[in-house]
Design an enzyme around this catalytic site. Structure first.
Site, mmCIF file in Angstrom:
data_model
loop_
_atom_site.group_PDB
_atom_site.id
_atom_site.type_symbol
_atom_site.label_atom_id
_atom_site.label_comp_id
_atom_site.label_asym_id
_atom_site.label_seq_id
_atom_site.Cartn_x
_atom_site.Cartn_y
_atom_site.Cartn_z
ATOM 1 N N GLY A 159 -7.048 -1.343 -10.206
ATOM 2 C CA GLY A 159 -7.930 -0.862 -11.363
ATOM 3 C C GLY A 159 -9.375 -0.822 -11.238
ATOM 4 N N HIS A 180 -18.220 -6.560 -10.055
ATOM 5 C CA HIS A 180 -18.506 -7.099 -11.315
ATOM 6 C C HIS A 180 -17.396 -7.851 -11.930
ATOM 7 C CE1 HIS A 180 -16.208 -3.231 -11.426
ATOM 8 N NE2 HIS A 180 -15.735 -3.661 -12.598
ATOM 9 N N CYS A 231 -25.845 -0.182 -9.725
ATOM 10 C CA CYS A 231 -27.178 -0.537 -9.220
ATOM 11 C C CYS A 231 -28.191 0.256 -9.953
ATOM 12 C CB CYS A 231 -27.201 0.074 -7.790
ATOM 13 S SG CYS A 231 -26.567 -0.804 -6.448
ATOM 14 N N HIS A 234 -26.094 -5.198 -4.055
ATOM 15 C CA HIS A 234 -24.957 -4.138 -4.162
ATOM 16 C C HIS A 234 -23.869 -4.802 -3.331
ATOM 17 C CE1 HIS A 234 -22.439 -0.518 -4.365
ATOM 18 N NE2 HIS A 234 -22.027 -0.802 -3.207
ATOM 19 N N ASN A 276 -11.667 -7.056 -11.078
ATOM 20 C CA ASN A 276 -10.510 -5.963 -10.238
ATOM 21 C C ASN A 276 -11.000 -5.969 -8.891
ATOM 22 O OD1 ASN A 276 -9.152 -5.892 -12.692
ATOM 23 N ND2 ASN A 276 -10.394 -4.346 -13.558
HETATM 24 P P1 AMP Z 1 -13.221 -1.671 -13.241
HETATM 25 O O1 AMP Z 1 -11.954 -1.003 -13.598
HETATM 26 O O2 AMP Z 1 -13.039 -3.245 -13.038
HETATM 27 O O3 AMP Z 1 -14.135 -1.364 -11.934
HETATM 28 O O4 AMP Z 1 -14.121 -1.817 -14.528
HETATM 29 C C1 AMP Z 1 -15.419 -0.875 -14.612
HETATM 30 C C2 AMP Z 1 -15.847 -1.073 -16.045
HETATM 31 O O5 AMP Z 1 -16.926 -0.436 -16.148
HETATM 32 C C3 AMP Z 1 -15.067 -0.284 -16.985
HETATM 33 O O6 AMP Z 1 -14.376 -1.366 -18.058
HETATM 34 C C4 AMP Z 1 -15.618 0.861 -17.609
HETATM 35 O O7 AMP Z 1 -15.477 0.731 -19.099
HETATM 36 C C5 AMP Z 1 -17.341 0.412 -17.454
HETATM 37 N N1 AMP Z 1 -18.217 1.262 -17.476
HETATM 38 C C6 AMP Z 1 -18.198 2.348 -16.768
HETATM 39 N N2 AMP Z 1 -19.208 3.169 -16.839
HETATM 40 C C7 AMP Z 1 -20.137 2.228 -17.512
HETATM 41 C C8 AMP Z 1 -21.428 2.328 -18.040
HETATM 42 N N3 AMP Z 1 -22.371 3.430 -17.610
HETATM 43 N N4 AMP Z 1 -22.121 1.460 -18.728
HETATM 44 C C9 AMP Z 1 -21.071 0.103 -18.935
HETATM 45 N N5 AMP Z 1 -19.815 0.053 -18.715
HETATM 46 C C10 AMP Z 1 -19.201 0.957 -17.754
HETATM 47 ZN ZN ZN Z 2 -24.144 -1.025 -6.476
#
Ligand code: AMP
Ligand code: ZN
Length: 111
Positions: free
Chosen positions: A90, A97, A6, A45, A84
């Site tokens: 994971g 996303h 967000c 969100h 995921n």
């Molecule tokens: P998930 O494991 O599907 O929840 O993916 C979350 C993703 O967000 C991971 O691949 C992280 O590398 C990525 N991530 C976490 N923090 C950030 C951030 N500040 N900016 C960009 N990507 C992020």
């Molecule tokens: Zn959010």
């Protein structure tokens, strides 16, 4: 505190934004797992796919169309999409996303 994605959507936290419109934001994953690793989020969100409501069905369809739009703009020949759902699978960020992973198109060094 608050939701990381967000904050990225609101631009109170920096990210390398690739595309955005009134309902979606697309930015580069901070720890890329492919030469191109984008995250596509609805600005609304929603915690996860498990929290999607019937009123979100159009938004969820548009999520795929945003992936298609970005992939076409980058001339990708193919790409992987992944969502995921939940810790067991994971999911570490609790804001829905879509991961878009791709290699550079033939003859292109990077993307
Ligand atoms: P998930 O494991 O599907 O929840 O993916 C979350 C993703 O967000 C991971 O691949 C992280 O590398 C990525 N991530 C976490 N923090 C950030 C951030 N500040 N900016 C960009 N990507 C992020
Ligand atoms: Zn959010």
């Amino acid at each position: 505190m608050g939701c990381l994605f967000c904050k990225i959507a609101e631009k109170t936290l920096p990210a390398k934004i690739e595309y955005e419109d009134d309902r979606f934001s697309v930015f580069h994953d901070i720890h890329p797992k492919a030469p191109l690793h984008l995250l596509i989020i609805p600005k609304k969100h929603i915690q996860s796919v498990d929290h999607v409501a019937i009123e979100d069905k159009e938004l969820m369809g548009e999520l795929i169309l945003v992936a298609q739009k970005v992939a076409r703009a980058k001339n990708l020949r193919g790409y992987k999409l992944q969502i995921n759902v939940g810790r067991e699978a994971g999911q570490i960020v609790d804001h829905l996303h879509l991961h878009l992973l791709a290699r550079p198109p033939d003859g292109q060094a990077d993307i």
